[in-house]
Design an enzyme around this catalytic site. Structure first.
Site, PDB file in Angstrom:
ATOM      1  N   ARG A 200     -22.915 -12.674  11.586  1.00 32.17           N
ATOM      2  CA  ARG A 200     -22.300 -11.481  12.102  1.00 32.17           C
ATOM      3  C   ARG A 200     -22.382 -11.814  13.621  1.00 32.17           C
ATOM      4  NH1 ARG A 200     -26.158  -8.481   9.114  1.00 32.17           N
ATOM      5  NH2 ARG A 200     -28.012  -8.111  10.102  1.00 32.17           N
TER       6      ARG A 200
ATOM      7  N   SER B 148     -30.489  -5.936  22.133  1.00 34.43           N
ATOM      8  CA  SER B 148     -29.037  -5.226  22.035  1.00 34.43           C
ATOM      9  C   SER B 148     -29.013  -3.682  22.437  1.00 34.43           C
ATOM     10  CB  SER B 148     -28.482  -5.361  20.755  1.00 34.43           C
ATOM     11  OG  SER B 148     -29.020  -4.568  19.536  1.00 34.43           O
TER      12      SER B 148
ATOM     13  N   ASP C 217     -32.281 -14.725  16.491  1.00 36.56           N
ATOM     14  CA  ASP C 217     -32.500 -13.847  15.586  1.00 36.56           C
ATOM     15  C   ASP C 217     -33.589 -14.318  14.488  1.00 36.56           C
ATOM     16  OD1 ASP C 217     -32.649 -11.327  14.208  1.00 36.56           O
ATOM     17  OD2 ASP C 217     -30.746 -11.916  13.007  1.00 36.56           O
TER      18      ASP C 217
ATOM     19  N   ARG D 241     -39.140 -11.529  10.671  1.00 39.86           N
ATOM     20  CA  ARG D 241     -39.257 -12.070   9.390  1.00 39.86           C
ATOM     21  C   ARG D 241     -40.236 -13.479   9.523  1.00 39.86           C
ATOM     22  NH1 ARG D 241     -33.272 -13.116   8.579  1.00 39.86           N
ATOM     23  NH2 ARG D 241     -33.085 -12.162  10.555  1.00 39.86           N
TER      24      ARG D 241
ATOM     25  N   ASN E   2     -30.718  -1.917  19.743  1.00 40.31           N
ATOM     26  CA  ASN E   2     -32.224  -2.093  19.563  1.00 40.31           C
ATOM     27  C   ASN E   2     -33.119  -1.010  19.649  1.00 40.31           C
ATOM     28  OD1 ASN E   2     -32.143  -5.984  19.793  1.00 40.31           O
ATOM     29  ND2 ASN E   2     -32.168  -4.591  17.942  1.00 40.31           N
TER      30      ASN E   2
HETATM   31  C1  IPE Z   1     -29.106  -9.066  17.499  1.00 44.59           C
HETATM   32  O1  IPE Z   1     -30.155  -8.974  16.451  1.00 44.59           O
HETATM   33  C2  IPE Z   1     -29.893  -8.963  18.651  1.00 44.59           C
HETATM   34  C3  IPE Z   1     -30.779  -9.867  19.306  1.00 44.59           C
HETATM   35  C4  IPE Z   1     -30.988 -10.908  18.784  1.00 44.59           C
HETATM   36  C5  IPE Z   1     -31.475  -9.569  20.360  1.00 44.59           C
HETATM   37  P1  IPE Z   1     -30.712  -7.908  15.645  1.00 44.59           P
HETATM   38  O2  IPE Z   1     -31.710  -8.391  14.453  1.00 44.59           O
HETATM   39  O3  IPE Z   1     -30.905  -6.598  16.102  1.00 44.59           O
HETATM   40  O4  IPE Z   1     -29.051  -7.838  14.688  1.00 44.59           O
HETATM   41  P2  IPE Z   1     -28.645  -6.908  13.397  1.00 44.59           P
HETATM   42  O5  IPE Z   1     -28.784  -5.549  13.746  1.00 44.59           O
HETATM   43  O6  IPE Z   1     -29.599  -7.414  12.559  1.00 44.59           O
HETATM   44  O7  IPE Z   1     -27.367  -7.119  13.256  1.00 44.59           O
HETATM   45  C1  IPE Z   2     -34.548 -11.042  17.122  1.00 40.28           C
HETATM   46  O1  IPE Z   2     -35.531 -10.947  16.202  1.00 40.28           O
HETATM   47  C2  IPE Z   2     -35.234 -10.500  18.237  1.00 40.28           C
HETATM   48  C3  IPE Z   2     -34.845  -9.000  18.465  1.00 40.28           C
HETATM   49  C4  IPE Z   2     -33.615  -8.319  18.162  1.00 40.28           C
HETATM   50  C5  IPE Z   2     -35.536  -8.426  19.946  1.00 40.28           C
HETATM   51  P1  IPE Z   2     -35.745  -9.597  14.954  1.00 40.28           P
HETATM   52  O2  IPE Z   2     -36.690  -8.844  15.611  1.00 40.28           O
HETATM   53  O3  IPE Z   2     -34.238  -9.160  14.860  1.00 40.28           O
HETATM   54  O4  IPE Z   2     -36.149 -10.504  13.804  1.00 40.28           O
HETATM   55  P2  IPE Z   2     -35.689 -10.127  11.939  1.00 40.28           P
HETATM   56  O5  IPE Z   2     -34.272 -10.209  12.016  1.00 40.28           O
HETATM   57  O6  IPE Z   2     -36.295  -8.760  12.025  1.00 40.28           O
HETATM   58  O7  IPE Z   2     -36.209 -11.323  11.552  1.00 40.28           O
HETATM   59 MG    MG Z   3     -32.727  -9.421  13.474  1.00 37.11          MG
END
Ligand code: IPE
Ligand code: IPE
Ligand code: MG
Length: 245
Positions: A192, A63, A18, A22, A66
């Site tokens: 989480r 996920s 994750d 950002r 997503n």
């Molecule tokens: C979890 O990250 C899924 C992956 C890293 C693929 P998210 O960024 O989607 O999780 P939430 O929604 O903030 O909990």
């Molecule tokens: C995780 O990074 C990758 C996926 C969920 C595909 P994020 O895209 O969730 O990055 P943040 O949490 O917005 O920084």
């Molecule tokens: Mg994320």
């Protein structure tokens, strides 16, 4: 290369990768640039895990929730997945890695599903390390799916209800081929599980780090292994019982 002399190595490590978005936003770039940068971290971690003696590595790439992201971001992620798969599979195979995608693949394009099954077939006999990419994966989906398959086996007379144990249910889950999950890492500073490995995480050690996924490298992975090495896993016993064992 990590020096693992006398270190307790987790057999199975899973990572919630994750913080890509950002990472990019902090640099004034588009979120997509963050996902692209994240691919390099995947490469580094796969190599380091393999060299460290980890037997199974499970990475959360997308996920089941997503899909709720902007359509453009979802479609770029799909293209990136396809591109990386095409580019990396030969290298994984050369390094003796067995590749699997876990999750509900039915929502992916036919072309992507085809690529995935080719990659799985090519690497099925490799014993170096099991690399599972969780895509359109949800922990609740996994348990529900296993329950469904188990019910079918009962209906077909292949399984008796009295014979159902935890290990029976486990054998129907998508990580049936992997050893017990020892360590779950989450980058990006959130605390989480986001519907990742629910069944498998029953006795897993958790490691949370503020480091954003594109900044997570061999050194950061080594830190997680060091922390794991220091943990006392009691599995219900007292500390004294564990020390005396
Ligand atoms: C979890 O990250 C899924 C992956 C890293 C693929 P998210 O960024 O989607 O999780 P939430 O929604 O903030 O909990
Ligand atoms: C995780 O990074 C990758 C996926 C969920 C595909 P994020 O895209 O969730 O990055 P943040 O949490 O917005 O920084
Ligand atoms: Mg994320």
């Amino acid at each position: 290369m990590i020096n693992n002399t006398n270190k307790k190595i987790p057999q199975h490590v899973a990572i919630i990768m994750d913080g890509n978005g950002r990472w990019a936003e902090h640099r004034g770039k588009t979120r997509v640039a963050g996902h692209k940068a994240g691919v390099e971290s995947v490469r580094a971690v796969v190599t380091t895990a393999r060299e460290s003696g980890v037997k199974a590595l499970t990475l959360f790439a997308f996920s089941s929730e997503n899909w709720l992201r902007p359509e453009k971001e979802v479609s770029v992620l799909m293209d990136l997945f396809m591109f990386v798969l095409t580019r990396e599979v030969k290298r994984l195979h050369k390094n003796g890695i067995r590749f699997e995608v876990i999750g509900d693949l039915s929502r992916f394009s036919k072309k992507l599903q085809q690529k995935i099954s080719e990659a799985q077939e090519l690497t099925v006999n490799n014993e170096g390390m099991l690399l599972s990419i969780a895509a359109n994966y949800g922990g609740r989906w996994d348990i529900t799916h296993a329950a469904k398959k188990m019910a079918e086996a009962v209906k077909n007379g292949q399984l008796a209800v009295e014979d159902i144990t935890e290990s029976t249910l486990n054998s129907f889950t998508s990580l049936a081929a992997a050893p017990e999950l020892d360590l779950l890492i989450r980058t990006g500073g959130d605390y989480r599980i986001s519907n990742f490995l629910l069944w498998q995480a029953a006795y897993t050690e958790f490691y949370f780090t503020e480091v954003l996924w594109p900044d997570f490298d061999e050194k950061e992975f080594g830190k997680a292994l060091d922390v794991f090495d220091q943990r006392e896993r009691r599995f219900g016993h007292t500390g004294a019982q564990v020390i005396n064992k």
